[in-house]
Design an enzyme around this catalytic site. Sequence first.
Site, mmCIF file in Angstrom:
data_model
loop_
_atom_site.group_PDB
_atom_site.id
_atom_site.type_symbol
_atom_site.label_atom_id
_atom_site.label_comp_id
_atom_site.label_asym_id
_atom_site.label_seq_id
_atom_site.Cartn_x
_atom_site.Cartn_y
_atom_site.Cartn_z
ATOM 1 N N HIS B 513 0.866 -1.179 0.000
ATOM 2 C CA HIS B 513 0.000 0.000 0.000
ATOM 3 C C HIS B 513 0.902 1.229 0.000
ATOM 4 O O HIS B 513 0.974 1.956 0.969
ATOM 5 C CB HIS B 513 -0.910 0.010 1.235
ATOM 6 C CG HIS B 513 -1.762 -1.218 1.380
ATOM 7 N ND1 HIS B 513 -2.447 -1.518 2.526
ATOM 8 C CD2 HIS B 513 -2.046 -2.210 0.503
ATOM 9 C CE1 HIS B 513 -3.124 -2.655 2.355
ATOM 10 N NE2 HIS B 513 -2.888 -3.098 1.139
HETATM 11 C C1 LIG Z 1 0.256 -9.100 -1.891
HETATM 12 C C2 LIG Z 1 -0.705 -7.981 -2.066
HETATM 13 C C3 LIG Z 1 -1.889 -7.931 -1.337
HETATM 14 C C4 LIG Z 1 -2.785 -6.872 -1.497
HETATM 15 N N1 LIG Z 1 -3.967 -6.893 -0.814
HETATM 16 C C5 LIG Z 1 -4.835 -5.871 -0.955
HETATM 17 C C6 LIG Z 1 -6.092 -5.887 -0.280
HETATM 18 O O1 LIG Z 1 -6.460 -6.843 0.394
HETATM 19 N N2 LIG Z 1 -6.909 -4.804 -0.393
HETATM 20 C C7 LIG Z 1 -6.573 -3.734 -1.149
HETATM 21 O O2 LIG Z 1 -7.343 -2.788 -1.186
HETATM 22 N N3 LIG Z 1 -5.397 -3.715 -1.834
HETATM 23 C C8 LIG Z 1 -4.535 -4.759 -1.753
HETATM 24 N N4 LIG Z 1 -3.357 -4.749 -2.462
HETATM 25 C C9 LIG Z 1 -3.067 -3.584 -3.319
HETATM 26 C C10 LIG Z 1 -3.695 -3.706 -4.712
HETATM 27 O O3 LIG Z 1 -3.238 -4.845 -5.357
HETATM 28 C C11 LIG Z 1 -3.339 -2.452 -5.500
HETATM 29 O O4 LIG Z 1 -3.898 -1.339 -4.827
HETATM 30 C C12 LIG Z 1 -3.877 -2.432 -6.925
HETATM 31 O O5 LIG Z 1 -3.517 -3.558 -7.654
HETATM 32 C C13 LIG Z 1 -3.356 -1.167 -7.578
HETATM 33 O O6 LIG Z 1 -3.792 -1.049 -8.894
HETATM 34 P P1 LIG Z 1 -2.861 -0.299 -9.941
HETATM 35 O O7 LIG Z 1 -3.548 -0.394 -11.244
HETATM 36 O O8 LIG Z 1 -2.494 1.016 -9.395
HETATM 37 O O9 LIG Z 1 -1.508 -1.167 -9.958
HETATM 38 P P2 LIG Z 1 -1.310 -2.687 -10.397
HETATM 39 O O10 LIG Z 1 -2.571 -3.448 -10.281
HETATM 40 O O11 LIG Z 1 -0.135 -3.220 -9.681
HETATM 41 O O12 LIG Z 1 -0.927 -2.579 -11.938
HETATM 42 C C14 LIG Z 1 0.213 -1.873 -12.390
HETATM 43 C C15 LIG Z 1 0.677 -2.508 -13.682
HETATM 44 O O13 LIG Z 1 1.563 -1.629 -14.353
HETATM 45 C C16 LIG Z 1 2.611 -2.370 -14.932
HETATM 46 N N5 LIG Z 1 3.758 -1.469 -15.139
HETATM 47 C C17 LIG Z 1 4.517 -0.889 -14.185
HETATM 48 N N6 LIG Z 1 5.453 -0.117 -14.745
HETATM 49 C C18 LIG Z 1 5.282 -0.189 -16.097
HETATM 50 C C19 LIG Z 1 5.947 0.404 -17.207
HETATM 51 N N7 LIG Z 1 6.988 1.253 -17.059
HETATM 52 N N8 LIG Z 1 5.506 0.094 -18.452
HETATM 53 C C20 LIG Z 1 4.457 -0.765 -18.635
HETATM 54 N N9 LIG Z 1 3.800 -1.345 -17.599
HETATM 55 C C21 LIG Z 1 4.202 -1.059 -16.337
HETATM 56 C C22 LIG Z 1 2.873 -3.448 -13.926
HETATM 57 O O14 LIG Z 1 3.580 -4.536 -14.505
HETATM 58 C C23 LIG Z 1 1.474 -3.784 -13.467
HETATM 59 O O15 LIG Z 1 0.907 -4.830 -14.241
HETATM 60 C C24 LIG Z 1 -2.459 -5.805 -2.355
HETATM 61 C C25 LIG Z 1 -1.265 -5.852 -3.082
HETATM 62 C C26 LIG Z 1 -0.396 -6.927 -2.956
HETATM 63 C C27 LIG Z 1 0.840 -6.973 -3.767
#
Ligand SMILES: Cc1cc2nc3c(=O)[nH]c(=O)nc-3n(C[C@H](O)[C@H](O)[C@H](O)COP(=O)(O)OP(=O)(O)OC[C@H]3O[C@@H](n4cnc5c(N)ncnc54)[C@H](O)[C@@H]3O)c2cc1C
Lengths: 244, 586
Positions: B513
Amino acid sequence: MFSPTRRKVLKALLFGGTAIAAPSALYAAEYGRGEGMPWSPFRGQPPYHGTLEASFFTPAERATVAAICARLIPNDDGPGATEADVVTFLDRQMAGFYGRGQHWYMQGPFLEGTATQGYQSEHPPAQLYRHALVALDVYCRNTYEAGFAELSEDRQDAVLKGLDEEEITFAKVSAKTFFDLILKNTIEGFFADPIYGGNRDMVAWRYIGFPGTRYDYRDFVGHDGARIQLEPVSLMGRSGWNSP
Amino acid sequence: MAKQLPGVDVVLVGFGWTGAIYAEKLTNAGLDVLALERGPWRDTTKDFATTFAQDELRYYWRHGMFQEASQSTVTFRNNSAQTALPMRSWGSFLPGNGVGGSGVHWNGQTYRFLPSDFVAKSHNEERYGPLPEGMTVQDYGVTYEELEPHFDYFEKICGICGKAGNLKGDIVAGGNPFEGPRSDEYPNPPMEMTFSQDRFEAAARNVGLNPFPVPSANMSRAYVNPLGLQLAPCTYCGFCEKHGCGNYSKSSPQTTIIPALMKRPNFALRTDSEVLSIEKSADGSRTTGVTYVDTSGESFFQPAEIVVLCAYPLENTRLMLLSQIGKPYDPRSGEGVVGKNYCYQVMSGATVFFDKEYTNSFVGAGALGMAVDDYNGDNFDHSGLGFIGGGYIACYTTNARPIESHPVPEGVPGWGSDWKQAVQANFLKTASVGVHGASMAHRSNYLDLDPTYTDRHGRPLLRMTFDFTLNDRRLSAHLTPVAEEIARGMGGREVVVGERKGSYDSVPYQTTHNTGGTIMGTDPQTSVCNRYCQSWDLPNLFVAGAGLFPQNAGYNPTDTVGALAYWSVDAIINTYLGQPGPLVQT
Ligand SMILES: Cc1cc2nc3c(=O)[nH]c(=O)nc-3n(C[C@H](O)[C@H](O)[C@H](O)COP(=O)(O)OP(=O)(O)OC[C@H]3O[C@@H](n4cnc5c(N)ncnc54)[C@H](O)[C@@H]3O)c2cc1C
């Protein structure tokens, strides 16, 4: 809602053989464009299992590592690291991507950090083991005139305690870093799926009552504090299931 | 030289939770959308089938689906007097990689932030007077009321299982009485609880608190979401967090959005494509697209009318810094915005060891839990306490896989016979009560580019300077005894308290987080994005994710991340497309 005209224009640009380059499919994959979820046969990503050809430890290293593991997780009221064959697990780990630190960030400069900055050795795990095992051997021969594996259990425990509590230090690598790593890896080998060579016959899971890689406990959610006793299962199934 | 590709309407940088949300809405509005994802394609049948998904070593300890630190990592130090060193292998948090991002291996604990969390500065100042020197807490610029329909929609996409506590202003028994008003009940009933939650619930009630079932993205029953996609009941296998779900029982981009998206002709996804920079027009007034590199090392320029950063807070911040968009934050002067207000989560807890009863914690799920919110946000009077904010206190039954979780009572050594026997005696008999504390922004905690360490392309790594603040420590010292009191009421033999001690440690896993760095707000002098998550500097650049949070609340982020994404994409479709330009005038 879609705008077909614009789509056509873009498609023409992409696939019409114009001078504009398209990315090569070999180095990046493209999905979508209305084709649905991609699927092709035999594309699952099961783990590798079977015996690795490669082995990392020399016979002497293997004997020392086995002796260390046997003291970290001894055989007493139940199986320990020896019965679980943790040394085979460690050997395979060190021979593979983990031992090489292949997925770790291993660019310098390497500086000594604070405890909160984590692992900062320039040696990936396998190299750290190798250097530390040499130093350990030297220490034991200087102090007790015998290698670690030949010492009595009490002496072995005293040496391990010395590493853990930073009373014994090595010149080239950090004895404490080595101790912490081998302890962590030994616990991994004891409790990981038998597919990786340790936890043989699921002895560790049976010992603590963990049913392994089962996938459906809906019948047990309402256990209300009563013990659930189930034979463990591994990713390889379990002995009774495998055909002779 | 980067090869030039044909243009698209929208490029999404990263294809995890937020990428999938933007893609679904923008393609539905008729735009041509291309997602560029650094990692590989991933789906249930191929990558987390039930024949091999339950592999603790591979997926957690060997980081099977996380970003590889060898690709790129962050450098870390507790304060600016230290030299930041690279996190050589991930520890405290685990950034995702590949299609679905962290949405593949999250737990699914899906909380809304409180109404007061969105106005943390004005609300707390009004009630308690000026914030202390150095605390850089700010308002979001968007309110809970504005986000409510988007929370509701995200929860319906996910099929969240829970019990409303506040329906349109009416307090409903069994739910969380402190939550903001909801327009609708949760789409699914709460999960069936186990022994540990039952004990927690009774103990919490006993001390006058208000327990409620944790809103869960692990299904309590079969469900069809608004996009027509089906989820199956959770089987409580216990391989949830850090693992993909082989049962279609955990809401993820894969189970709730991607199959619908992949049928649309105006959507394309390019995997194994890492975005290196966001390009600007010659006059610096807009973005023209992005440059990315494929796995052969060849680079491409992908033109686009709109760029959305969906690459997770750490990479979103780094891409803005590398592309020189927005003024970098300077902790000495307090000026600048990109990298400002990096926050985390302040965790502590208590473990209950039972004597006769078995908790059988291997029967669990990522979001299987009961919680109390009496000490979250401003749900309690902070007068004279010396801190703002709070956290939820919950009893989850999750992660009881033996490498990760083998708690032993106080005084047991770390190895040898005594340790081994204590592990055996307690493995089936423990429950945990955790505090999920807020992390308030402070002037000295921030993100910038590292002066020394580079990634494999030779570009600076992101540098994180972070330690728990006085507010964090006081908050934790106030809430941990409450968790302990509940734990003591659960009927165990012994309770071991895990206090929040010392400096932030980047080694043990805490939470993924990470928040801030690209914060939203009302003023371009103090925030990176406006209230619609649109860059103040480049009006055709939008930013998604928890990097928008000016500070982190006492909850998991993703429900709020999802709601902000839907809110922003709505503004793009309904306002921006008609009149491309700044959605907020300065
Ligand atoms: C183990 C774990 C448990 C979690 N449990 C919870 C929970 O219970 N409740 C909760 O609310 N949240 C939880 N989270 C957090 C939640 O997963 C994230 O808040 C959410 O996935 C964020 O969404 P996002 O789209 O911002 O990032 P992400 O879903 O991580 O997606 C980002 C994507 O961007 C890609 N990327 C990064 N840099 C580049 C680049 N330069 N070029 C191209 N692609 C790129 C990555 O490969 C990734 O696929 C948890 C996270 C983890 C790791």
